[in-house]
Motif scaffolding. Structure first.
Motif, mmCIF file in Angstrom:
data_model
loop_
_atom_site.group_PDB
_atom_site.id
_atom_site.type_symbol
_atom_site.label_atom_id
_atom_site.label_comp_id
_atom_site.label_asym_id
_atom_site.label_seq_id
_atom_site.Cartn_x
_atom_site.Cartn_y
_atom_site.Cartn_z
ATOM 1 N N GLN A 69 -42.988 67.563 59.044
ATOM 2 C CA GLN A 69 -41.746 66.898 58.638
ATOM 3 C C GLN A 69 -41.906 66.226 57.272
ATOM 4 O O GLN A 69 -40.991 66.261 56.444
ATOM 5 C CB GLN A 69 -41.340 65.856 59.691
ATOM 6 C CG GLN A 69 -40.832 66.455 60.989
ATOM 7 C CD GLN A 69 -39.593 67.324 60.792
ATOM 8 O OE1 GLN A 69 -38.702 66.994 60.002
ATOM 9 N NE2 GLN A 69 -39.548 68.452 61.491
ATOM 10 N N LEU A 70 -43.062 65.605 57.052
ATOM 11 C CA LEU A 70 -43.320 65.005 55.734
ATOM 12 C C LEU A 70 -43.345 66.063 54.642
ATOM 13 O O LEU A 70 -42.878 65.839 53.526
ATOM 14 C CB LEU A 70 -44.657 64.253 55.760
ATOM 15 C CG LEU A 70 -44.697 62.916 56.490
ATOM 16 C CD1 LEU A 70 -46.138 62.418 56.621
ATOM 17 C CD2 LEU A 70 -43.851 61.875 55.761
ATOM 18 N N LEU A 71 -43.901 67.233 54.972
ATOM 19 C CA LEU A 71 -43.949 68.324 54.000
ATOM 20 C C LEU A 71 -42.553 68.844 53.685
ATOM 21 O O LEU A 71 -42.212 69.054 52.515
ATOM 22 C CB LEU A 71 -44.826 69.447 54.539
ATOM 23 C CG LEU A 71 -45.035 70.658 53.624
ATOM 24 C CD1 LEU A 71 -45.811 70.255 52.374
ATOM 25 C CD2 LEU A 71 -45.769 71.775 54.354
ATOM 26 N N LEU A 72 -41.739 69.036 54.721
ATOM 27 C CA LEU A 72 -40.389 69.561 54.513
ATOM 28 C C LEU A 72 -39.517 68.577 53.747
ATOM 29 O O LEU A 72 -38.667 68.986 52.932
ATOM 30 C CB LEU A 72 -39.740 69.894 55.866
ATOM 31 C CG LEU A 72 -40.341 71.071 56.652
ATOM 32 C CD1 LEU A 72 -39.612 71.242 57.976
ATOM 33 C CD2 LEU A 72 -40.272 72.362 55.833
ATOM 34 N N SER A 73 -39.694 67.300 54.006
ATOM 35 C CA SER A 73 -38.876 66.292 53.325
ATOM 36 C C SER A 73 -39.271 66.099 51.863
ATOM 37 O O SER A 73 -38.512 65.523 51.078
ATOM 38 C CB SER A 73 -38.988 64.952 54.059
ATOM 39 O OG SER A 73 -40.309 64.432 53.967
ATOM 40 N N GLY A 74 -40.462 66.559 51.491
ATOM 41 C CA GLY A 74 -40.939 66.398 50.116
ATOM 42 C C GLY A 74 -41.733 65.124 49.901
ATOM 43 O O GLY A 74 -42.307 64.924 48.827
ATOM 44 N N ASP A 75 -41.776 64.237 50.911
ATOM 45 C CA ASP A 75 -42.512 62.975 50.754
ATOM 46 C C ASP A 75 -44.013 63.222 50.606
ATOM 47 O O ASP A 75 -44.675 62.576 49.792
ATOM 48 C CB ASP A 75 -42.261 62.071 51.965
ATOM 49 C CG ASP A 75 -40.838 61.541 52.005
ATOM 50 O OD1 ASP A 75 -40.187 61.560 50.939
ATOM 51 O OD2 ASP A 75 -40.379 61.127 53.084
ATOM 52 N N LEU A 76 -44.541 64.149 51.387
ATOM 53 C CA LEU A 76 -45.975 64.422 51.330
ATOM 54 C C LEU A 76 -46.369 64.960 49.956
ATOM 55 O O LEU A 76 -47.379 64.538 49.379
ATOM 56 C CB LEU A 76 -46.361 65.419 52.419
ATOM 57 C CG LEU A 76 -47.861 65.717 52.548
ATOM 58 C CD1 LEU A 76 -48.625 64.461 52.944
ATOM 59 C CD2 LEU A 76 -48.116 66.826 53.553
ATOM 60 N N ALA A 77 -45.584 65.883 49.421
ATOM 61 C CA ALA A 77 -45.883 66.451 48.098
ATOM 62 C C ALA A 77 -45.828 65.372 47.021
ATOM 63 O O ALA A 77 -46.660 65.357 46.099
ATOM 64 C CB ALA A 77 -44.906 67.577 47.784
ATOM 65 N N GLU A 78 -44.860 64.465 47.129
ATOM 66 C CA GLU A 78 -44.730 63.389 46.136
ATOM 67 C C GLU A 78 -45.944 62.471 46.161
ATOM 68 O O GLU A 78 -46.532 62.172 45.114
ATOM 69 C CB GLU A 78 -43.462 62.593 46.428
ATOM 70 C CG GLU A 78 -43.245 61.429 45.466
ATOM 71 C CD GLU A 78 -42.040 60.588 45.845
ATOM 72 O OE1 GLU A 78 -41.887 59.499 45.263
ATOM 73 O OE2 GLU A 78 -41.261 61.012 46.730
ATOM 74 N N HIS A 79 -46.319 62.022 47.352
ATOM 75 C CA HIS A 79 -47.465 61.110 47.466
ATOM 76 C C HIS A 79 -48.774 61.811 47.112
ATOM 77 O O HIS A 79 -49.635 61.235 46.444
ATOM 78 C CB HIS A 79 -47.535 60.545 48.883
ATOM 79 C CG HIS A 79 -46.411 59.614 49.223
ATOM 80 N ND1 HIS A 79 -46.174 58.450 48.530
ATOM 81 C CD2 HIS A 79 -45.445 59.687 50.187
ATOM 82 C CE1 HIS A 79 -45.123 57.836 49.046
ATOM 83 N NE2 HIS A 79 -44.656 58.567 50.046
ATOM 84 N N MET A 80 -48.917 63.055 47.536
ATOM 85 C CA MET A 80 -50.131 63.808 47.243
ATOM 86 C C MET A 80 -50.249 64.068 45.742
ATOM 87 O O MET A 80 -51.343 63.963 45.165
ATOM 88 C CB MET A 80 -50.140 65.118 48.015
ATOM 89 C CG MET A 80 -51.460 65.857 47.984
ATOM 90 S SD MET A 80 -51.561 67.161 49.245
ATOM 91 C CE MET A 80 -50.183 68.199 48.771
ATOM 92 N N GLY A 81 -49.143 64.401 45.092
ATOM 93 C CA GLY A 81 -49.170 64.632 43.648
ATOM 94 C C GLY A 81 -49.571 63.385 42.880
ATOM 95 O O GLY A 81 -50.356 63.454 41.922
ATOM 96 N N ALA A 82 -49.050 62.213 43.311
ATOM 97 C CA ALA A 82 -49.403 60.959 42.645
ATOM 98 C C ALA A 82 -50.893 60.661 42.799
ATOM 99 O O ALA A 82 -51.571 60.288 41.829
ATOM 100 C CB ALA A 82 -48.569 59.818 43.220
ATOM 101 N N SER A 83 -51.420 60.843 44.007
ATOM 102 C CA SER A 83 -52.844 60.568 44.241
ATOM 103 C C SER A 83 -53.746 61.535 43.478
ATOM 104 O O SER A 83 -54.756 61.133 42.891
ATOM 105 C CB SER A 83 -53.154 60.654 45.742
ATOM 106 O OG SER A 83 -52.555 59.595 46.442
ATOM 107 N N LEU A 84 -53.390 62.822 43.476
ATOM 108 C CA LEU A 84 -54.212 63.811 42.777
ATOM 109 C C LEU A 84 -54.221 63.576 41.275
ATOM 110 O O LEU A 84 -55.261 63.734 40.617
ATOM 111 C CB LEU A 84 -53.710 65.226 43.092
ATOM 112 C CG LEU A 84 -54.028 65.757 44.483
ATOM 113 C CD1 LEU A 84 -53.371 67.114 44.700
ATOM 114 C CD2 LEU A 84 -55.538 65.875 44.687
ATOM 115 N N ALA A 85 -53.078 63.195 40.715
ATOM 116 C CA ALA A 85 -53.017 62.931 39.276
ATOM 117 C C ALA A 85 -53.929 61.763 38.905
ATOM 118 O O ALA A 85 -54.663 61.818 37.907
ATOM 119 C CB ALA A 85 -51.576 62.629 38.863
ATOM 120 N N ARG A 86 -53.920 60.715 39.711
ATOM 121 C CA ARG A 86 -54.766 59.550 39.431
ATOM 122 C C ARG A 86 -56.245 59.865 39.628
ATOM 123 O O ARG A 86 -57.075 59.548 38.769
ATOM 124 C CB ARG A 86 -54.362 58.391 40.346
ATOM 125 C CG ARG A 86 -52.970 57.851 40.092
ATOM 126 C CD ARG A 86 -52.476 57.051 41.279
ATOM 127 N NE ARG A 86 -51.111 56.597 41.098
ATOM 128 C CZ ARG A 86 -50.319 56.212 42.092
ATOM 129 N NH1 ARG A 86 -50.768 56.244 43.346
ATOM 130 N NH2 ARG A 86 -49.083 55.807 41.855
#
Length: 276
Positions: A69-86
């Motif tokens: 559900q987090l993946l489908l909503s886009g929340d997981l991608a947003e949080h994961m992208g922020a963490s990976l960038a840092r």
């Protein structure tokens, strides 16, 4: 006739080899993952059997559904992208700084004499212990988070690079000098390649630190990232989402380690063939 039978046997051997390699890989994958699969089965069964409170440890299928559900909503991608960038930002900066500095400290004695006291002082200071200092000086934005990751990755890389240079086989150095190599060529063709295996140990340690330290930093002051997702889910009592965030961090760590191991094999092929 004999030639035809020989060709037939060769073809049969080739077919058996072609089939044998995937089967061997499959057996190896099953062997390596059997403990993890057993743990997942226990995780699923224990809450459903009433051995643990499902409120605090939901079955793994509920965690998987929350992750989806987090993946489908886009929340997981947003949080994961922020963490990976840092984490990748601090990790790559640490590589660019630590490896050249470690090579210099390990090879040139005057540089080692000047910098070793400072390194001994700073290496014993935990990254999370000085997190408040980074926040005070750099604020709660992206800069402080990249800086804390940089600091955490700096010393595993630096110390392993220094160790790799200092532990190069003296016979290699003597042989290279006897062949008339200049100091620059000796450093480039002997010291750096011989140090690579130890340097990669530091790179893998730094890769793990870049994720672990960042997650802790995101729990202190952030509005995005996997650390923020885990803490927000805990405070909101969204326990399946909290476990989904934890599992995501574990998977990212495994993938990063896998990529670094394969990169090491490519860059240190001589070491692999020597072992074989």
């Amino acid at each position: 006739m004999a030639g035809g039978r020989g060709e037939t046997l060769i073809l049969q051997e080739k077919k058996s080899l072609n089939w044998g390699w995937p089967l061997a890989q499959l057996r190896k994958a099953i062997k390596n993952s059997i403990v993890i699969l057993a743990m997942l089965v226990i995780w699923e069964a224990a809450p459903r059997a009433g051995l643990v409170n499902t409120t605090f440890l939901p079955p793994v299928t509920e965690v998987a559904a929350a992750w989806w559900q987090l993946l489908l909503s886009g929340d997981l991608a947003e949080h994961m992208g922020a963490s990976l960038a840092r984490s990748m930002g601090g990790f790559l900066l640490a590589i660019l700084i630590s490896i050249p500095l470690g090579l210099a400290i390990g090879w040139w004695k005057p540089v080692s004499e000047y910098l070793n006291p400072l390194l001994e002082l700073m290496r014993n200071t935990a990254a999370l212990a000085i997190l408040p200092v980074f926040i005070l000086l750099l604020g709660l934005g992206e800069t402080s988070k990249v800086a804390i990751v940089l600091y955490a990755c700096l010393f595993p890389l630096l110390l392993n690079t220094i160790s790799g240079v200092k532990n190069v086989d003296p016979l290699l150095i003597k042989s290279a000098r006897s062949m008339g190599l200049s100091p620059v060529s000796l450093f480039r063709k002997v010291i750096i390649p011989a140090s690579l295996p130890t340097i990669f140990v530091g790179i893998r340690q730094a890769g793990a630190s870049s994720i672990l330290v960042l997650v802790a930093a995101e729990m202190v002051g952030a509005t995005s990232g996997l650390g923020y997702l885990i803490q927000y889910s805990q405070f909101s009592f969204l326990i399946p989402q909290m476990y989904a965030g934890i599992i995501t961090i574990s998977v990212i760590g495994v993938i990063l380690n896998f990529l670094l191991v394969n990169l090491e094999k490519r860059l240190t092929g001589w070491k692999q063939s020597y072992r074989e």
